[in-house]
Scaffold this motif. Structure first.
Motif, PDB file in Angstrom:
ATOM      1  N   GLU A  37       0.836  -1.205   0.000  1.00  0.00           N
ATOM      2  CA  GLU A  37       0.000   0.000   0.000  1.00  0.00           C
ATOM      3  C   GLU A  37       0.869   1.253   0.000  1.00  0.00           C
ATOM      4  N   ASP A  38       0.625   2.126  -0.977  1.00  0.00           N
ATOM      5  CA  ASP A  38       1.340   3.397  -0.982  1.00  0.00           C
ATOM      6  C   ASP A  38       0.851   4.300   0.137  1.00  0.00           C
ATOM      7  N   GLN A  39      -0.452   4.217   0.405  1.00  0.00           N
ATOM      8  CA  GLN A  39      -1.034   5.083   1.428  1.00  0.00           C
ATOM      9  C   GLN A  39      -2.143   4.342   2.155  1.00  0.00           C
ATOM     10  N   VAL A  40      -2.242   4.623   3.433  1.00  0.00           N
ATOM     11  CA  VAL A  40      -3.313   4.085   4.270  1.00  0.00           C
ATOM     12  C   VAL A  40      -4.005   5.265   4.934  1.00  0.00           C
ATOM     13  N   ASN A  41      -5.308   5.292   4.818  1.00  0.00           N
ATOM     14  CA  ASN A  41      -6.101   6.369   5.426  1.00  0.00           C
ATOM     15  C   ASN A  41      -6.987   5.793   6.517  1.00  0.00           C
ATOM     16  N   PHE A  49      15.025  -2.001   2.671  1.00  0.00           N
ATOM     17  CA  PHE A  49      13.773  -1.333   2.985  1.00  0.00           C
ATOM     18  C   PHE A  49      12.683  -1.617   1.968  1.00  0.00           C
ATOM     19  N   GLY A  50      11.469  -1.584   2.449  1.00  0.00           N
ATOM     20  CA  GLY A  50      10.321  -1.565   1.566  1.00  0.00           C
ATOM     21  C   GLY A  50      10.159  -0.180   0.974  1.00  0.00           C
ATOM     22  N   SER A  51       9.154  -0.029   0.138  1.00  0.00           N
ATOM     23  CA  SER A  51       8.956   1.228  -0.582  1.00  0.00           C
ATOM     24  C   SER A  51       8.326   2.308   0.279  1.00  0.00           C
ATOM     25  N   GLY A  52       7.849   1.919   1.436  1.00  0.00           N
ATOM     26  CA  GLY A  52       7.246   2.891   2.337  1.00  0.00           C
ATOM     27  C   GLY A  52       5.739   2.990   2.149  1.00  0.00           C
ATOM     28  N   THR A  53       5.049   3.262   3.233  1.00  0.00           N
ATOM     29  CA  THR A  53       3.602   3.474   3.214  1.00  0.00           C
ATOM     30  C   THR A  53       3.303   4.756   3.955  1.00  0.00           C
ATOM     31  N   ARG A  54       2.584   5.627   3.281  1.00  0.00           N
ATOM     32  CA  ARG A  54       2.208   6.882   3.933  1.00  0.00           C
ATOM     33  C   ARG A  54       0.911   6.664   4.702  1.00  0.00           C
ATOM     34  N   GLY A 111      -8.734   7.457  16.157  1.00  0.00           N
ATOM     35  CA  GLY A 111      -9.450   6.594  17.089  1.00  0.00           C
ATOM     36  C   GLY A 111      -9.712   5.202  16.561  1.00  0.00           C
ATOM     37  N   ASN A 112      -9.614   5.034  15.258  1.00  0.00           N
ATOM     38  CA  ASN A 112      -9.811   3.710  14.664  1.00  0.00           C
ATOM     39  C   ASN A 112      -8.505   2.920  14.660  1.00  0.00           C
ATOM     40  N   PRO A 113      -8.608   1.605  14.598  1.00  0.00           N
ATOM     41  CA  PRO A 113      -7.374   0.810  14.510  1.00  0.00           C
ATOM     42  C   PRO A 113      -6.725   0.977  13.138  1.00  0.00           C
ATOM     43  N   LEU A 114      -5.421   0.828  13.105  1.00  0.00           N
ATOM     44  CA  LEU A 114      -4.715   0.936  11.828  1.00  0.00           C
ATOM     45  C   LEU A 114      -3.831  -0.280  11.612  1.00  0.00           C
ATOM     46  N   THR A 115      -3.651  -0.623  10.352  1.00  0.00           N
ATOM     47  CA  THR A 115      -2.739  -1.694   9.955  1.00  0.00           C
ATOM     48  C   THR A 115      -1.944  -1.225   8.748  1.00  0.00           C
ATOM     49  N   VAL A 116      -0.652  -1.369   8.808  1.00  0.00           N
ATOM     50  CA  VAL A 116       0.221  -1.105   7.669  1.00  0.00           C
ATOM     51  C   VAL A 116       0.892  -2.435   7.323  1.00  0.00           C
ATOM     52  N   LYS A 117       0.717  -2.857   6.095  1.00  0.00           N
ATOM     53  CA  LYS A 117       1.122  -4.212   5.711  1.00  0.00           C
ATOM     54  C   LYS A 117       2.566  -4.291   5.245  1.00  0.00           C
ATOM     55  N   CYS A 118       3.158  -5.469   5.523  1.00  0.00           N
ATOM     56  CA  CYS A 118       4.534  -5.734   5.097  1.00  0.00           C
ATOM     57  C   CYS A 118       4.701  -7.230   4.904  1.00  0.00           C
ATOM     58  N   THR A 119       5.247  -7.622   3.782  1.00  0.00           N
ATOM     59  CA  THR A 119       5.620  -9.016   3.572  1.00  0.00           C
ATOM     60  C   THR A 119       7.097  -9.064   3.197  1.00  0.00           C
ATOM     61  N   TYR A 120       7.712 -10.185   3.456  1.00  0.00           N
ATOM     62  CA  TYR A 120       9.150 -10.264   3.256  1.00  0.00           C
ATOM     63  C   TYR A 120       9.529 -11.556   2.550  1.00  0.00           C
ATOM     64  N   SER A 121      10.731 -11.531   2.022  1.00  0.00           N
ATOM     65  CA  SER A 121      11.304 -12.735   1.425  1.00  0.00           C
ATOM     66  C   SER A 121      12.764 -12.782   1.835  1.00  0.00           C
ATOM     67  N   VAL A 122      13.112 -13.833   2.559  1.00  0.00           N
ATOM     68  CA  VAL A 122      14.490 -13.942   3.032  1.00  0.00           C
ATOM     69  C   VAL A 122      14.813 -15.405   3.257  1.00  0.00           C
ATOM     70  N   SER A 123      16.026 -15.755   2.980  1.00  0.00           N
ATOM     71  CA  SER A 123      16.468 -17.118   3.271  1.00  0.00           C
ATOM     72  C   SER A 123      16.926 -17.167   4.715  1.00  0.00           C
ATOM     73  N   GLY A 124      16.498 -18.172   5.427  1.00  0.00           N
ATOM     74  CA  GLY A 124      16.855 -18.253   6.824  1.00  0.00           C
ATOM     75  C   GLY A 124      15.903 -17.471   7.702  1.00  0.00           C
ATOM     76  N   ASN A 125      16.289 -17.259   8.921  1.00  0.00           N
ATOM     77  CA  ASN A 125      15.432 -16.540   9.867  1.00  0.00           C
ATOM     78  C   ASN A 125      15.538 -15.039   9.650  1.00  0.00           C
ATOM     79  N   PRO A 126      14.408 -14.380   9.515  1.00  0.00           N
ATOM     80  CA  PRO A 126      14.453 -12.937   9.231  1.00  0.00           C
ATOM     81  C   PRO A 126      14.621 -12.091  10.478  1.00  0.00           C
TER      82      PRO A 126
END
Lengths: 116, 113
Positions: free
Chosen positions: A8-12, A106-111, A16-31
């Motif tokens: 997500e480029d941006q999350v609105n 780094f990821g691309s960032g989420t505003r 007072g509401n809950p927020l979630t900013v998503k991130c997934t990763y790809s790595v060999s071994g333990n991240p």
């Protein structure tokens, strides 16, 4: 190769509401997973990290993140958003390199925009 | 958390001149420091890994002769942009490794005119 995606480029959200900013990763071994926040024209501030142990990690300013190995995700969450949380959020992954240093990718960032 | 200080926060220089940016770890010793570059509204791009007492390791595509990095002590790394051009204008951020966490400086805005 290590990589991290922030779909997500941006999350609105409303204050007072809950927020979630998503991130997934790809790595060999333990991240090694991190979240940083960047306010305008500023450097990055460390929020939280997952190295090992409990999957739910608590960090600064009431933020938390859950490490999910099966889904290779590390989503950032907060139960109640504040207008002051509006900023740019970066997810990052790293692991020890041959010389034992940690190189962050780094990821691309989420505003995040929290409206009053 | 640990504190990393960057100086200057903003610098304007003329095209063709060189400019130095300092990165200091204030309350920890950083054997390894990292230099990033960030373009507006984009993510951070790792430029090089700076190791105390040895040569920096540059990422692919980063000109080592243009971006000189020196890590002479456990608390100081410097980035010198040599023969700067307008396309070098950017936000440069350093970071230091304290244990398994990397802490960032406040960044330095470089404008080449």
């Amino acid at each position: 190769a290590q990589s991290v995606a922030q779909p997500e480029d941006q999350v609105n959200v409303a204050e007072g509401n809950p927020l979630t900013v998503k991130c997934t990763y790809s790595v060999s071994g333990n991240p090694y997973l991190f979240w940083y926040v960047q306010y305008p024209n500023r450097g990055l501030q460390f929020l939280l990290k997952y190295i090992t142990g409990d999957n739910l990690v608590k960090g600064s300013y009431g933020f938390e993140a859950e490490f999910n190995k099966s889904q290779t995700s590390f989503h950032l969450k907060k139960p109640s958003a504040l207008v002051s949380d509006s900023a740019l959020y970066f997810c990052a992954v790293s692991g020890p390199t041959m010389d034992s240093s940690y190189k962050l990718i780094f990821g691309s960032g989420t505003r995040l925009l929290v409206r009053p | 958390g640990a504190v990393v200080s960057q100086h200057p926060s903003r610098v304007i220089c003329k095209s063709g001149t060189s400019v130095k940016i300092e990165c200091r770890s204030l309350d920890f010793q950083a054997t390894t420091m990292f230099w990033y570059r960030q373009f507006p509204k984009q993510s951070l791009m790792l430029m090089a890994t700076s190791n105390e007492g040895s040569k920096a390791t540059y990422e692919q595509g980063v000109e080592k002769d243009k971006f000189l990095i020196n890590h002479a002590s456990l608390t100081l790394s410097t980035l010198t942009v040599t023969s700067a051009h307008p396309e070098d204008s950017s936000f440069y951020i350093c970071s230091g490794e304290d244990g398994d966490t990397i802490y960032f400086g406040e960044g330095s805005w470089l404008t080449v005119v």
